[in-house]
Design a protein around this motif. Structure first.
Motif, short mmCIF file in Angstrom:
data_model
loop_
_atom_site.label_atom_id
_atom_site.label_comp_id
_atom_site.label_asym_id
_atom_site.label_seq_id
_atom_site.Cartn_x
_atom_site.Cartn_y
_atom_site.Cartn_z
N UNK A 181 0.83 -1.19 0.00
CA UNK A 181 0.00 0.00 0.00
C UNK A 181 0.86 1.24 0.00
N UNK A 182 0.23 2.38 -0.26
CA UNK A 182 0.97 3.63 -0.36
C UNK A 182 1.47 4.13 0.98
N UNK A 183 2.35 5.11 0.92
CA UNK A 183 2.88 5.74 2.11
C UNK A 183 1.84 6.67 2.70
N UNK B 180 -4.88 5.05 -3.51
CA UNK B 180 -5.42 4.20 -4.56
C UNK B 180 -5.97 2.89 -4.02
N UNK B 181 -5.28 2.30 -3.06
CA UNK B 181 -5.71 1.00 -2.54
C UNK B 181 -7.11 1.08 -1.93
N UNK B 182 -7.39 2.15 -1.19
CA UNK B 182 -8.72 2.30 -0.61
C UNK B 182 -9.75 2.69 -1.66
N UNK B 183 -9.35 3.49 -2.65
CA UNK B 183 -10.26 3.79 -3.75
C UNK B 183 -10.62 2.52 -4.50
N UNK B 184 -9.66 1.62 -4.62
CA UNK B 184 -9.92 0.33 -5.30
C UNK B 184 -11.01 -0.45 -4.59
N UNK B 185 -11.01 -0.42 -3.26
CA UNK B 185 -12.07 -1.09 -2.51
C UNK B 185 -13.44 -0.53 -2.88
N UNK B 186 -13.52 0.80 -3.01
CA UNK B 186 -14.79 1.44 -3.34
C UNK B 186 -15.24 1.09 -4.76
N UNK B 187 -14.29 1.01 -5.68
CA UNK B 187 -14.64 0.64 -7.05
C UNK B 187 -15.25 -0.76 -7.08
N UNK B 188 -14.64 -1.68 -6.35
CA UNK B 188 -15.18 -3.04 -6.32
C UNK B 188 -16.53 -3.09 -5.60
N UNK B 189 -16.71 -2.27 -4.57
CA UNK B 189 -18.01 -2.19 -3.91
C UNK B 189 -19.06 -1.67 -4.87
N UNK B 190 -18.72 -0.63 -5.63
CA UNK B 190 -19.65 -0.10 -6.62
C UNK B 190 -19.95 -1.10 -7.71
N UNK B 191 -18.93 -1.83 -8.14
CA UNK B 191 -19.09 -2.87 -9.16
C UNK B 191 -20.09 -3.93 -8.69
N UNK C 148 4.42 3.01 -3.05
CA UNK C 148 4.70 1.58 -3.06
C UNK C 148 3.48 0.74 -3.35
N UNK C 149 2.51 1.33 -4.00
CA UNK C 149 1.23 0.66 -4.22
C UNK C 149 1.26 -0.27 -5.42
N UNK C 150 0.63 -1.42 -5.28
CA UNK C 150 0.38 -2.31 -6.40
C UNK C 150 -0.89 -1.81 -7.08
N UNK D 263 -6.75 -6.07 -9.23
CA UNK D 263 -7.06 -7.33 -8.53
C UNK D 263 -6.15 -7.58 -7.34
N UNK D 264 -5.30 -6.61 -7.01
CA UNK D 264 -4.43 -6.76 -5.86
C UNK D 264 -5.23 -6.76 -4.58
#
Length: 240
Positions: A2-4, A74-85, A228-230, A234-235
């Motif tokens: 995850x990011x710094x 980005x990592x937390x935004x990714x969670x929201x995108x998948x929740x919206x999906x 340092x974010x992946x 799908x991470x």
């Protein structure tokens, strides 16, 4: 990875629970569902401009997406995108089930109900795919630009990420949903017009974005840099 995460004063901080993240995620998903339920398939003309009615509030989901990435990373935004999906798929499935249920004797609203809620599989598929791709592009561009600009010029990365994110969204949604139903000229006109209007919306809302981002950063006491974010969609994302 995850990011710094940094405190506002610049001192590195450990990953922790955020006070307002859940509320922002709920607002993000709610606006997303409303935009697809109410305005996705309606064409409107105002002042000689033809556009999809969802333009009225759908850009707010991108503003919230920008806030999520800018404040929480980005990592937390990714969670929201998948929740919206997932929410979009569930909404589409339940809409299909409810519309398909036999109407009660004497209830004459079935035709109107089907007209409003009976979206075709094309519109459903287009909405889900366009949202998924567009939001990830939006978050990716914003996160990368934040690193490049060292956190300066928020306006450049919110507008720049919208140019790319909404561009991908529009390029997927309108051809998949309406090509063959609308004329190619209508598809192209609405696609380009909506893209331009969404970018304009983002630009006009810049003062609001600055105020909201500043408020959340101050309240949460963090400023995330995705060094340092992946960035794979799908991470695995750690819990906040």
């Amino acid at each position: 990875m995850t990011g710094t995460i940094q405190n506002i004063d610049g001192v590195s901080g450990a990953r922790r629970h955020f006070r307002y993240f859940d509320y922002v995620m709920a607002a993000f998903v709610a606006i997303l569902l409303l935009s697809n339920l109410i305005g996705a398939a309606k064409l409107a003309t105002v002042g000689g401009f033809t556009f999809g009615a969802g333009i009225l509030f759908f850009p707010l989901s991108y503003v919230i997406g920008d806030v999520l990435t800018e404040v929480y990373g980005y990592a937390n935004a990714r969670r929201c995108v998948w929740m919206g999906f997932g929410a979009l798929i569930f909404m589409a499935f339940m809409s299909y089930v409810v519309v398909a249920m036999p109407p009660a004797e004497g209830w004459d609203g079935q035709a109107a109900y089907e007209s409003v809620f009976g979206s075709t599989w094309r519109i459903v598929a287009a909405s889900v795919l366009a949202f998924w791709a567009g939001e990830f592009v939006n978050s990716f561009v914003l996160a990368k630009m934040k690193i490049i600009t060292q956190g300066k010029h928020l306006w450049a990365r919110t507008i720049g990420s919208t140019v790319f994110g909404q561009g991908v969204d529009s390029l997927i949604f309108y051809p998949v949903a309406f090509l063959g139903i609308w004329t190619p000229q209508q598809v192209l006109t609405v696609m380009v017009t909506n893209w331009l209007l969404k970018v304009l919306w983002e630009a006009l809302l810049t003062p609001v974005t600055y105020a909201v981002v500043g408020w959340f950063k101050h309240r949460e006491g963090v400023d995330v840099y995705d060094t340092g974010t992946d960035f794979s969609p799908f991470a695995k994302t750690e819990a906040v």
